[in-house]
Scaffold this active site. Sequence first.
Site, PDB file in Angstrom:
ATOM      1  N   HIS A  44      21.371   6.456  24.587  1.00  0.00           N
ATOM      2  CA  HIS A  44      21.457   7.771  25.208  1.00  0.00           C
ATOM      3  C   HIS A  44      20.048   8.321  25.416  1.00  0.00           C
ATOM      4  O   HIS A  44      19.107   7.958  24.696  1.00  0.00           O
ATOM      5  CB  HIS A  44      22.284   8.718  24.331  1.00  0.00           C
ATOM      6  CG  HIS A  44      23.763   8.468  24.409  1.00  0.00           C
ATOM      7  ND1 HIS A  44      24.686   9.316  23.871  1.00  0.00           N
ATOM      8  CD2 HIS A  44      24.466   7.459  24.990  1.00  0.00           C
ATOM      9  CE1 HIS A  44      25.908   8.852  24.119  1.00  0.00           C
ATOM     10  NE2 HIS A  44      25.800   7.714  24.779  1.00  0.00           N
ATOM     11  N   GLU A  46      18.695  11.224  24.828  1.00  0.00           N
ATOM     12  CA  GLU A  46      18.093  11.980  23.718  1.00  0.00           C
ATOM     13  C   GLU A  46      17.569  11.039  22.641  1.00  0.00           C
ATOM     14  O   GLU A  46      16.531  11.304  22.020  1.00  0.00           O
ATOM     15  CB  GLU A  46      19.111  12.941  23.087  1.00  0.00           C
ATOM     16  CG  GLU A  46      19.694  13.963  24.040  1.00  0.00           C
ATOM     17  CD  GLU A  46      21.003  13.494  24.660  1.00  0.00           C
ATOM     18  OE1 GLU A  46      21.079  12.334  25.097  1.00  0.00           O
ATOM     19  OE2 GLU A  46      21.937  14.310  24.725  1.00  0.00           O
ATOM     20  N   CYS A  69      26.087  14.753  23.225  1.00  0.00           N
ATOM     21  CA  CYS A  69      27.369  14.329  22.645  1.00  0.00           C
ATOM     22  C   CYS A  69      27.499  14.823  21.200  1.00  0.00           C
ATOM     23  O   CYS A  69      26.515  14.977  20.480  1.00  0.00           O
ATOM     24  CB  CYS A  69      27.530  12.810  22.723  1.00  0.00           C
ATOM     25  SG  CYS A  69      26.293  11.855  21.824  1.00  0.00           S
ATOM     26  N   CYS A  79      24.084  12.535  19.517  1.00  0.00           N
ATOM     27  CA  CYS A  79      22.815  13.128  19.984  1.00  0.00           C
ATOM     28  C   CYS A  79      22.633  14.543  19.458  1.00  0.00           C
ATOM     29  O   CYS A  79      21.507  14.942  19.155  1.00  0.00           O
ATOM     30  CB  CYS A  79      22.735  13.069  21.499  1.00  0.00           C
ATOM     31  SG  CYS A  79      22.542  11.363  22.079  1.00  0.00           S
TER      32      CYS A  79
HETATM   33  N1  LIG Z   1      25.122   9.002  28.227  1.00  0.00           N
HETATM   34  C1  LIG Z   1      24.920  10.046  27.389  1.00  0.00           C
HETATM   35  C2  LIG Z   1      25.994  10.773  26.839  1.00  0.00           C
HETATM   36  N2  LIG Z   1      27.269  10.402  27.087  1.00  0.00           N
HETATM   37  C3  LIG Z   1      28.414  11.042  26.410  1.00  0.00           C
HETATM   38  O1  LIG Z   1      28.530  10.543  25.097  1.00  0.00           O
HETATM   39  C4  LIG Z   1      29.840   9.948  24.913  1.00  0.00           C
HETATM   40  C5  LIG Z   1      29.805   8.852  23.887  1.00  0.00           C
HETATM   41  O2  LIG Z   1      28.946   7.828  24.338  1.00  0.00           O
HETATM   42  P1  LIG Z   1      28.962   6.377  23.681  1.00  0.00           P
HETATM   43  O3  LIG Z   1      28.896   6.569  22.194  1.00  0.00           O
HETATM   44  O4  LIG Z   1      27.731   5.703  24.230  1.00  0.00           O
HETATM   45  O5  LIG Z   1      30.225   5.692  24.093  1.00  0.00           O
HETATM   46  C6  LIG Z   1      30.218   9.532  26.330  1.00  0.00           C
HETATM   47  O6  LIG Z   1      31.612   9.364  26.445  1.00  0.00           O
HETATM   48  C7  LIG Z   1      29.722  10.709  27.133  1.00  0.00           C
HETATM   49  O7  LIG Z   1      30.584  11.829  26.972  1.00  0.00           O
HETATM   50  N3  LIG Z   1      25.724  11.829  26.039  1.00  0.00           N
HETATM   51  C8  LIG Z   1      24.449  12.183  25.717  1.00  0.00           C
HETATM   52  O8  LIG Z   1      24.246  13.145  24.945  1.00  0.00           O
HETATM   53  N4  LIG Z   1      23.414  11.480  26.230  1.00  0.00           N
HETATM   54  C9  LIG Z   1      23.568  10.428  27.052  1.00  0.00           C
HETATM   55  O9  LIG Z   1      22.569   9.818  27.474  1.00  0.00           O
END
Ligand SMILES: Nc1c(N[C@@H]2O[C@H](COP(=O)(O)O)[C@@H](O)[C@H]2O)[nH]c(=O)[nH]c1=O
Length: 143
Positions: A44, A46, A69, A79
């Site tokens: 991500h 962050e 997130c 994050c």
């Molecule tokens: N790509 C992104 C976010 N993505 C968010 O985080 C959720 C969980 O991601 P994951 O654990 O990778 O499956 C994903 O479904 C989306 O809502 N969030 C963020 O703070 N920063 C990021 O760069």
Amino acid sequence: MRRAIALARPQVGRTGENPAVGCVILKDGRVLGEAATGDGGRPHAEELALAQAGEAARGATAFVTLEPCAERSSGAASCSERLAAAGMSRVVVACADPSVFAAGGGAARLRAAGIVFDQGLLEAEAAPLYASYVAAKSLEIRR
Ligand SMILES: Nc1c(N[C@@H]2O[C@H](COP(=O)(O)O)[C@@H](O)[C@H]2O)[nH]c(=O)[nH]c1=O
């Protein structure tokens, strides 16, 4: 925030089901870290920006194009937890994230940690980055 949007834009379409997020960490007018979501959706934004900033992130402000997130699908630290653990003073976000992994939970975690949280900065400029992501999420929620 405009810089965070510019970082995220080239990643749109490259991050799978994950949204393409941009993050800039700023303190005393100096950029300490800046990143976008990695290819395939991870790391991500962050996580990458915080790793660049290191200890200097304490007391800094993060500009993030999407609400950080609250939970990770892997169970790893989210994050919002990472931003809080790094001792950020303020987090400024452009757009809300309707995902079950965020949906206001990231904002709540940050506020509970005593971090000043603001949402909506340059929202109209950032929103097109998330048009198809938000549409996909709303279909998921309706299903
Ligand atoms: N790509 C992104 C976010 N993505 C968010 O985080 C959720 C969980 O991601 P994951 O654990 O990778 O499956 C994903 O479904 C989306 O809502 N969030 C963020 O703070 N920063 C990021 O760069």
